[in-house]
Motif scaffolding. Structure first.
Motif, PDB file in Angstrom:
ATOM      1  N   ILE A 123       0.847  -1.203   0.000  1.00  0.00           N
ATOM      2  CA  ILE A 123       0.000   0.000   0.000  1.00  0.00           C
ATOM      3  C   ILE A 123       0.883   1.255   0.000  1.00  0.00           C
ATOM      4  O   ILE A 123       0.606   2.231  -0.707  1.00  0.00           O
ATOM      5  N   LEU A 124       1.936   1.208   0.767  1.00  0.00           N
ATOM      6  CA  LEU A 124       2.870   2.342   0.808  1.00  0.00           C
ATOM      7  C   LEU A 124       3.481   2.564  -0.574  1.00  0.00           C
ATOM      8  O   LEU A 124       3.580   3.690  -1.060  1.00  0.00           O
ATOM      9  N   PHE A 125       3.864   1.470  -1.191  1.00  0.00           N
ATOM     10  CA  PHE A 125       4.438   1.522  -2.531  1.00  0.00           C
ATOM     11  C   PHE A 125       3.442   2.166  -3.496  1.00  0.00           C
ATOM     12  O   PHE A 125       3.793   3.027  -4.305  1.00  0.00           O
ATOM     13  N   ALA A 126       2.179   1.761  -3.395  1.00  0.00           N
ATOM     14  CA  ALA A 126       1.170   2.254  -4.325  1.00  0.00           C
ATOM     15  C   ALA A 126       0.877   3.744  -4.134  1.00  0.00           C
ATOM     16  O   ALA A 126       0.830   4.509  -5.097  1.00  0.00           O
ATOM     17  N   PHE A 127       0.713   4.153  -2.895  1.00  0.00           N
ATOM     18  CA  PHE A 127       0.287   5.535  -2.656  1.00  0.00           C
ATOM     19  C   PHE A 127       1.456   6.517  -2.570  1.00  0.00           C
ATOM     20  O   PHE A 127       1.282   7.708  -2.791  1.00  0.00           O
ATOM     21  N   PHE A 128       2.607   6.038  -2.197  1.00  0.00           N
ATOM     22  CA  PHE A 128       3.687   6.990  -1.938  1.00  0.00           C
ATOM     23  C   PHE A 128       4.911   6.807  -2.831  1.00  0.00           C
ATOM     24  O   PHE A 128       5.840   7.578  -2.748  1.00  0.00           O
ATOM     25  N   MET A 129       4.945   5.761  -3.647  1.00  0.00           N
ATOM     26  CA  MET A 129       6.121   5.608  -4.485  1.00  0.00           C
ATOM     27  C   MET A 129       5.770   5.648  -5.963  1.00  0.00           C
ATOM     28  O   MET A 129       6.161   6.554  -6.686  1.00  0.00           O
ATOM     29  N   ILE A 130       4.986   4.678  -6.418  1.00  0.00           N
ATOM     30  CA  ILE A 130       4.693   4.609  -7.854  1.00  0.00           C
ATOM     31  C   ILE A 130       3.852   5.800  -8.302  1.00  0.00           C
ATOM     32  O   ILE A 130       3.849   6.167  -9.470  1.00  0.00           O
ATOM     33  N   SER A 131       3.182   6.463  -7.357  1.00  0.00           N
ATOM     34  CA  SER A 131       2.308   7.581  -7.718  1.00  0.00           C
ATOM     35  C   SER A 131       3.071   8.861  -8.041  1.00  0.00           C
ATOM     36  O   SER A 131       2.471   9.825  -8.494  1.00  0.00           O
ATOM     37  N   ASP A 132       4.351   8.873  -7.826  1.00  0.00           N
ATOM     38  CA  ASP A 132       5.168  10.074  -8.062  1.00  0.00           C
ATOM     39  C   ASP A 132       4.927  10.645  -9.465  1.00  0.00           C
ATOM     40  O   ASP A 132       5.245  10.003 -10.466  1.00  0.00           O
ATOM     41  N   PRO A 133       4.359  11.854  -9.560  1.00  0.00           N
ATOM     42  CA  PRO A 133       4.029  12.395 -10.880  1.00  0.00           C
ATOM     43  C   PRO A 133       5.271  12.719 -11.717  1.00  0.00           C
ATOM     44  O   PRO A 133       5.192  12.822 -12.933  1.00  0.00           O
ATOM     45  N   LYS A 134       6.399  12.883 -11.045  1.00  0.00           N
ATOM     46  CA  LYS A 134       7.618  13.215 -11.783  1.00  0.00           C
ATOM     47  C   LYS A 134       8.152  12.015 -12.552  1.00  0.00           C
ATOM     48  O   LYS A 134       8.898  12.163 -13.513  1.00  0.00           O
ATOM     49  N   THR A 135       7.833  10.806 -12.075  1.00  0.00           N
ATOM     50  CA  THR A 135       8.386   9.629 -12.744  1.00  0.00           C
ATOM     51  C   THR A 135       7.304   8.707 -13.298  1.00  0.00           C
ATOM     52  O   THR A 135       7.569   7.590 -13.679  1.00  0.00           O
ATOM     53  N   SER A 136       6.060   9.216 -13.334  1.00  0.00           N
ATOM     54  CA  SER A 136       5.031   8.458 -14.045  1.00  0.00           C
ATOM     55  C   SER A 136       4.708   9.258 -15.308  1.00  0.00           C
ATOM     56  O   SER A 136       4.907  10.463 -15.347  1.00  0.00           O
TER      57      SER A 136
END
Lengths: 459, 287
Positions: free
Chosen positions: B191-204
């Motif tokens: 959940i942490l990965f989903a909300f706080f890592m992969i969601s980074d707008p700079k790298t998505s």
């Protein structure tokens, strides 16, 4: 002045001995299936797993205590095993590993407070061939293929693969295995994952030839990317919770579960000295309390240590021969089992041992245990401390201070014990009183009694 | 000015991640040495400062702080140096590994991947999150979603949605009890990965379709690695691989680059949802 004696203490404290109070049948990874209608229960089991990359050796202790003709087990395995991949070993090795990694009770004796505080550490030590048949591969009408058949030690072993769970279930029933309810569904899941089944019964003639009254541990060696222990089948015919002790032997470091939380048990606490009389009861209560605290869903770490040494040693580290027997193929096989406590061995063995203790049932552990080897090489042990107060008649201000502080110290030990075990605090205090840990404030001598030689006058 | 400061989702992330850390600490959910935490923060901020100096911009310490908190929550080591190195690699990659005006890798993610893959000194603890912490992370993530719903919050939802469909689908196919996929989803690290890592707008990716493919692809790859190749750190590798493939996705679905404080142009561009007036100036969440 009397100096306290430094004694060493050996109190039986194997967690296996402490926890296994069930007697009766015990599962390894699979479930016992009686050939007659006797209902069999699985309660506790010991498993050692060597893991290095994909290489795996699983050693499963067998403390089955029923009629030997009743013994039958079904264990999911990832591949079809060759005869050389199956082995029978001695109980003593697993017992040694158990002893070496067991939670320990250590005892300190306070020095004369007038001299100095010093600590002496003592520890509690815990308790404690192959013949072939032929190989065949045939698929019967039930869609079950007997991939191989062997007699290894006292066991008749078949490796099965199956297309359908109902076929496998029918095959097992036809061959005298009694399946618990719900087994088909779980078998189906394993079949779909490409799992093979290792089924074993006792070969009575071979067993008699061993001259042993018990069944020896079975071992299997294989390569698989899956680092796991199947527990699901074992939960099916279980009445209540089962205990599993998994001893992991790895190269890089501590092992933990990836699908359940792995928790270190509380350790290093000072507890009342009377616990020495029944460390087993203490440990069992404490463990149950911790299980409760983690909502019955955690895997507990009881020991994590470099196999080169120990401090304090509950038992000597395993010899290289013993380690090799358990599948640690990278250590040499020619050292003598020896004394090597407290100091690292000159030649590094590169074996890290992790002892995990799991109290599980189908509700709280629906999935098999999935493991991960970490690079964590920090040492951890379950260790509980008894501190004996100084009993001599020291006469100095420090001694008075020391005695005045004892009730406070006892109270904190009582609180610790109550917190750890959930035992009634008043009952604990009572037991402590009986054991000579009194909560009464000692009578204080007036300070002038030590002036002008008054103490000498009083004699 | 003050309002725009609060509207920066990075502030929200710093607060929630710090809260999670404090909660985890007090609940003894994870073992983090305060010195290790300090080393991670120091290494992150120092690298950010150095990098900013080299490209002559004013250093902003919000992003490195978020990276440091993510690393503290997800990466473990016995020593201090592996964690400091992970932080330095994470932030350093933002300056050193760039393509088309954007950095390639998610900073905390590449810090973790580099240390786990190339050293024997660090590890992740995917199973170390109790249910209480899992719930706290979920709340924090949900809070982020509610506060910044106009932003690109499709990434965690698509990621978790695809992942959930895969693990539930697997359980249905195997005939497993649904407790098994639920157990897999009740994972704080996920959940942490989903909300706080992969969601980074700079790298998505900036385009909405590319972004959905990015999140869905990461979920699929993570699932395959974890359930078919038994790689416990699969989700971290999956994100690193998707970050490498991102330029392709962006080429297929071009959109203007995101800058902190931007309104979300890409959502508007596909006309699916108009950001409401009150939310229109909300910037997007950060890594």
């Amino acid at each position: 002045m009397n100096r306290s004696l430094k004694k060493s203490l050996f109190a039986a404290a194997s967690a296996i001995a402490a926890i296994t109070v069930t007697g009766g049948a015990v599962a390894f990874c699979g479930f016992y299936v009686g050939k007659a209608d006797t209902k069999l229960f699985n309660k506790a089991s010991k498993v050692a797993i060597m893991r290095d990359g994909k290489r795996t050796v699983i050693t499963m202790a067998n403390d089955f205590q029923g009629e030997l003709t009743e013994f039958a087990t079904v264990i999911p395995v990832p591949v079809v095993l060759e005869e050389e991949q199956i082995h029978v070993t001695e109980n003593a090795i697993l017992d040694h590993l158990d002893a070496y990694t067991a939670p320990r009770l250590v005892e300190y004796f306070d020095e004369d407070p007038c001299v100095m505080y010093d600590r002496m550490e003592m520890m509690a030590a815990p308790a404690m061939s192959v013949g072939a048949v032929d190989k065949l591969r045939k698929k019967d009408s039930l869609g079950v293929t007997v991939e191989a058949e062997y007699t290894v030690g006292e066991y008749d072993i078949q490796i099965l693969s199956a297309d359908q769970s109902d076929g496998l279930a029918a095959w097992l029933k036809e061959n005298g295995y009694k399946l618990p309810d719900g087994a088909e569904k779980t078998l189906e899941s394993y079949i779909k994952q490409g799992t093979k089944f290792f089924v074993a019964k006792v070969n009575l003639a071979e067993q008699a030839a061993t001259g042993l009254k018990y069944l020896r541990p079975l071992q299997i060696a294989f390569e698989s990317p899956k680092f796991m222990l199947p527990i699901r089948l074992g939960t099916l015919n279980a009445d209540g919770k089962q205990q599993l002790f998994a001893f992991m032997l790895t190269r890089s470091g501590r092992v933990e579960t990836t699908n359940y939380r792995t928790v270190k048990l509380p350790t290093g606490m000072d507890i009342p000295v009377y616990v020495k009389n029944d460390f087993g009861a203490f440990y069992k209560s404490m463990f149950e309390q911790q299980v409760e605290k983690e909502n019955e869903r955690a895997v507990f770490l009881e020991y994590a240590w470099d196999m080169n040494w120990c401090d304090p040693c509950a038992a000597d580290p395993l010899s290289q021969d013993e380690l090799r027997e358990l599948g640690v193929y990278w250590v040499g096989g020619d050292d003598k089992p020896g004394i090597m406590p407290r100091r690292p061995m000159p030649q590094a063995r590169d074996v890290f041992v992790t002892r995990l203790h799991i109290s599980y049932d189908a509700e709280h552990f629906p999935e098999d245990l999935m493991f991960k080897e970490t690079n964590d090489r920090s040492n951890y042990q379950g260790r509980y401390v008894l501190r004996h107060a100084y009993k001599g008649d020291a006469q100095c201000e420090a001694a008075e201070q020391y005695r005045a502080n004892l009730p406070k110290r006892y109270e904190s030990e009582a609180q610790t014990l109550a917190n750890l075990t959930g035992w009634d605090i008043d009952a604990i205090r009572e037991d402590m009183n009986e054991a000579g840990q009194s909560f009464e404030e000692p009578k204080k001598d007036s300070w002038w009694k030590r002036l002008w030689g008054n103490d000498a006058k009083e004699g | 000015m003050a309002l725009s400061f609060i509207k920066d989702p990075r502030i929200y992330q710093i607060v929630t991640l710090s809260g999670l850390l404090a909660f985890g600490w007090s609940a003894h959910a994870f073992e983090i040495d305060p010195i290790q935490f300090a080393a991670i923060v120091l290494a992150s901020c120092a690298t950010q400062w150095l990098g900013s100096l080299l490209i002559a911009t004013r250093p902003d310490f919000k992003s490195p702080l978020i990276t440091a908190l993510s690393l503290t929550l997800l990466l473990r080591a016995d020593a201090i140096w592996p964690l400091a190195a992970a932080a330095a690699i994470a932030i350093g990659s933002k300056f050193a590994l760039r393509l088309g005006g954007k950095h390639i890798f998610n900073p905390a993610n590449i810090g973790i991947v580099a240390m786990v893959l190339f050293t024997d000194a660090a590890w992740t603890t995917p199973g170390q999150w109790g249910t209480a912490v899992w719930f706290a992370v979920l709340l924090a993530g949900a809070g982020l979603f509610v506060s910044y719903r106009s932003a690109r919050f499709d990434v965690p939802l698509v990621f978790l949605g695809v992942y959930a469909v895969l693990v539930f689908g697997r359980a249905l196919w195997l005939g497993d009890p649904l407790a098994i996929p639920l157990l897999r989803l009740e994972n704080g690290a996920l959940i942490l990965f989903a909300f706080f890592m992969i969601s980074d707008p700079k790298t998505s990716p900036d385009g909405a379709i590319a972004r959905a493919a990015f999140a869905g692809g990461a979920a699929l790859l993570a699932y395959l690695m974890m359930f078919h190749f038994y790689i416990a750190d699969g989700m971290f590798y999956a994100l690193a691989i998707l970050c490498l493939a991102r330029p392709l996705l962006e080429w297929a679905n071009p959109a203007p680059h995101y800058r902190w404080g931007d309104p979300v142009a890409s959502l508007r561009s596909i006309g699916r949802r108009q950001p409401s007036k009150t939310n229109s100036t909300h910037p997007v969440p950060a890594e």
